[in-house]
Motif scaffolding. Structure first.
Motif, PDB file in Angstrom:
ATOM      1  N   MET A   1       0.841  -1.182   0.000  1.00  0.00           N
ATOM      2  CA  MET A   1       0.000   0.000   0.000  1.00  0.00           C
ATOM      3  C   MET A   1       0.885   1.244   0.000  1.00  0.00           C
ATOM      4  O   MET A   1       1.865   1.316   0.747  1.00  0.00           O
TER       5      MET A   1
ATOM      6  N   CYS B   1       2.508   4.582   0.851  1.00  0.00           N
ATOM      7  CA  CYS B   1       2.625   5.306   2.112  1.00  0.00           C
ATOM      8  C   CYS B   1       2.449   6.802   1.859  1.00  0.00           C
ATOM      9  O   CYS B   1       3.172   7.381   1.041  1.00  0.00           O
TER      10      CYS B   1
ATOM     11  N   TYR C   1      -7.946   8.521   8.796  1.00  0.00           N
ATOM     12  CA  TYR C   1      -7.261   7.967   7.633  1.00  0.00           C
ATOM     13  C   TYR C   1      -6.620   6.623   7.964  1.00  0.00           C
ATOM     14  O   TYR C   1      -6.758   5.652   7.204  1.00  0.00           O
ATOM     15  N   TRP C   2      -5.914   6.549   9.085  1.00  0.00           N
ATOM     16  CA  TRP C   2      -5.218   5.297   9.389  1.00  0.00           C
ATOM     17  C   TRP C   2      -6.184   4.196   9.784  1.00  0.00           C
ATOM     18  O   TRP C   2      -5.913   3.011   9.565  1.00  0.00           O
TER      19      TRP C   2
ATOM     20  N   CYS D   1      -6.968   2.743   6.474  1.00  0.00           N
ATOM     21  CA  CYS D   1      -5.853   1.895   6.032  1.00  0.00           C
ATOM     22  C   CYS D   1      -5.819   0.575   6.795  1.00  0.00           C
ATOM     23  O   CYS D   1      -5.512  -0.480   6.225  1.00  0.00           O
TER      24      CYS D   1
ATOM     25  N   ARG E   1      -8.220  -1.945   5.506  1.00  0.00           N
ATOM     26  CA  ARG E   1      -7.688  -2.595   4.307  1.00  0.00           C
ATOM     27  C   ARG E   1      -6.615  -3.617   4.677  1.00  0.00           C
ATOM     28  O   ARG E   1      -6.583  -4.726   4.134  1.00  0.00           O
TER      29      ARG E   1
ATOM     30  N   TYR F   1      -5.007  11.269   2.298  1.00  0.00           N
ATOM     31  CA  TYR F   1      -4.377  11.821   3.504  1.00  0.00           C
ATOM     32  C   TYR F   1      -4.245  13.329   3.382  1.00  0.00           C
ATOM     33  O   TYR F   1      -4.536  14.078   4.318  1.00  0.00           O
TER      34      TYR F   1
END
Length: 341
Positions: A1, A3, A241-242, A245, A248, A265
């Motif tokens: 993914m 970064c 956001y995290w 992530c 996922r 982000y």
């Protein structure tokens, strides 16, 4: 993914990361390392090199090398104890019973003392260093939507790292950018996760809301425990956001087929503390999930009518009056059971 901090592939799926764990911080038969007294400066001996067989080095040797570079750049006087270097955060963070041998790019350093010149040297000269973050007073994040957010400063490298938290149904992997999200230390026993699992066993919710999600640990644990629908929310952009992530990254264990991240982000960072809830990500499959960025007191406007259980993991649990007011308002607008981990 991809970064969002460094542009590299820092975020792998949970299965790949977990498969590497058994040998990640273990020494090989050729490894050697000296244990140093953290209450004293490191001894005046040469810094050991990484093991030629496996490339790892004992953490005390790594910290001695970091100490010497910081002293050479004037960030330390050379009389402080080794512990004055700062806080080591390994990637990934896991419960440990012994000090680790570090592979390359496995350490994010948090330090109040480190400067820009030393940080650049640490990244270039200490192979285990992944990122260098200068800290100050306070904790990264936001305490309330009307309060100024707190962040640390990434001086060099990338500070994206993962923590692995055990649950009764299996581990969850939680990625975060460490300069903008608070530190969580994985341990064999996590009281917040245990309290969540007790509530889920008692109430058997169909829909669970993690109203102050941080990077998503409790919501991920709820999904691991089999809750069919989990809704995450946090006012802080980095947390939302995290969390997306992490949905996922853990999708296979969660029974999720597809995660759609709707906000980048950079887009979220333009409005770091949200009021009205904004949909950040959705997930579909055998189980469903949604991630919002917004004030939990306004979240009722986007929630389904049948919320069974909600966790209110507020930043300031000592403020009993504030917690009571938020809890009362939640019960009036949303309903369902509430617990504070």
């Amino acid at each position: 993914m991809h970064c969002p901090v460094c542009g590299h592939d820092c975020v792998t799926d949970a299965r790949t990361l977990l498969a590497e764990l058994p040998e990640r911080f273990a020494p090989c038969p050729d490894c050697m390392g000296l244990v140093y007294d953290k209450r004293s400066p490191p001894p005046d001996i040469g810094t050991a090199e990484p093991c030629p067989a496996c490339g790892k080095r004992f953490i005390d040797e790594v910290f001695a090398g970091i100490y010497r570079i910081m002293a050479a750049e004037g960030d330390l006087a050379g009389t402080e104890p080794l512990a004055a270097v700062g806080m080591p955060l390994v990637h990934p963070g896991v419960p440990m019973r012994r000090a680790p041998y570090l592979p390359p790019r496995s350490l994010v350093l948090l330090s109040r003392s480190v400067g820009e010149r030393a940080a650049a040297r640490l990244l270039a000269e200490v192979p285990e260093v992944r990122g260098v973050v200068r800290t100050d007073a306070g904790t990264p994040g936001v305490r309330d939507t009307d309060a100024a957010p707190q962040t640390y400063t990434l001086l060099a490298g990338c500070d994206v790292r993962a923590d692995v938290f055990p649950t009764r149904s299996g581990p969850v992997v939680v990625y975060k950018q460490q300069s903008v999200l608070h530190v969580e230390f994985p341990r064999d026993r996590n009281e917040k996760i245990l309290s969540l699992e007790r509530e889920i066993a008692r109430r058997r919710p169909r829909t669970f809301v993690d109203a102050c999600s941080g990077a998503g640990t409790l919501g991920l644990a709820a999904g691991r425990a089999g809750v069919p629908r989990v809704i995450y929310n946090d006012a802080w952009y980095a947390a939302a956001y995290w969390t997306a992530c992490n949905l996922r990254a853990n999708r296979e264990a969660l029974g999720i087929e597809e995660v759609t991240i709707l906000r980048s982000y950079e887009n979220l960072r333009q409005n770091p503390v949200a009021q009205d809830p904004v949909l950040v990500a959705t997930a579909a499959g055998a189980r469903e999930a949604a991630v919002y960025q917004g004030d939990l007191r306004l979240l009722a406007a986007v929630l389904p009518p049948e919320v069974d259980l909600a966790a209110l993991d507020l930043f300031e649990k000592a403020d009993a009056g504030k917690i009571e007011g938020i809890t009362r308002a939640w019960q009036a607008r949303v309903g369902g059971a509430i617990f504070i981990p």
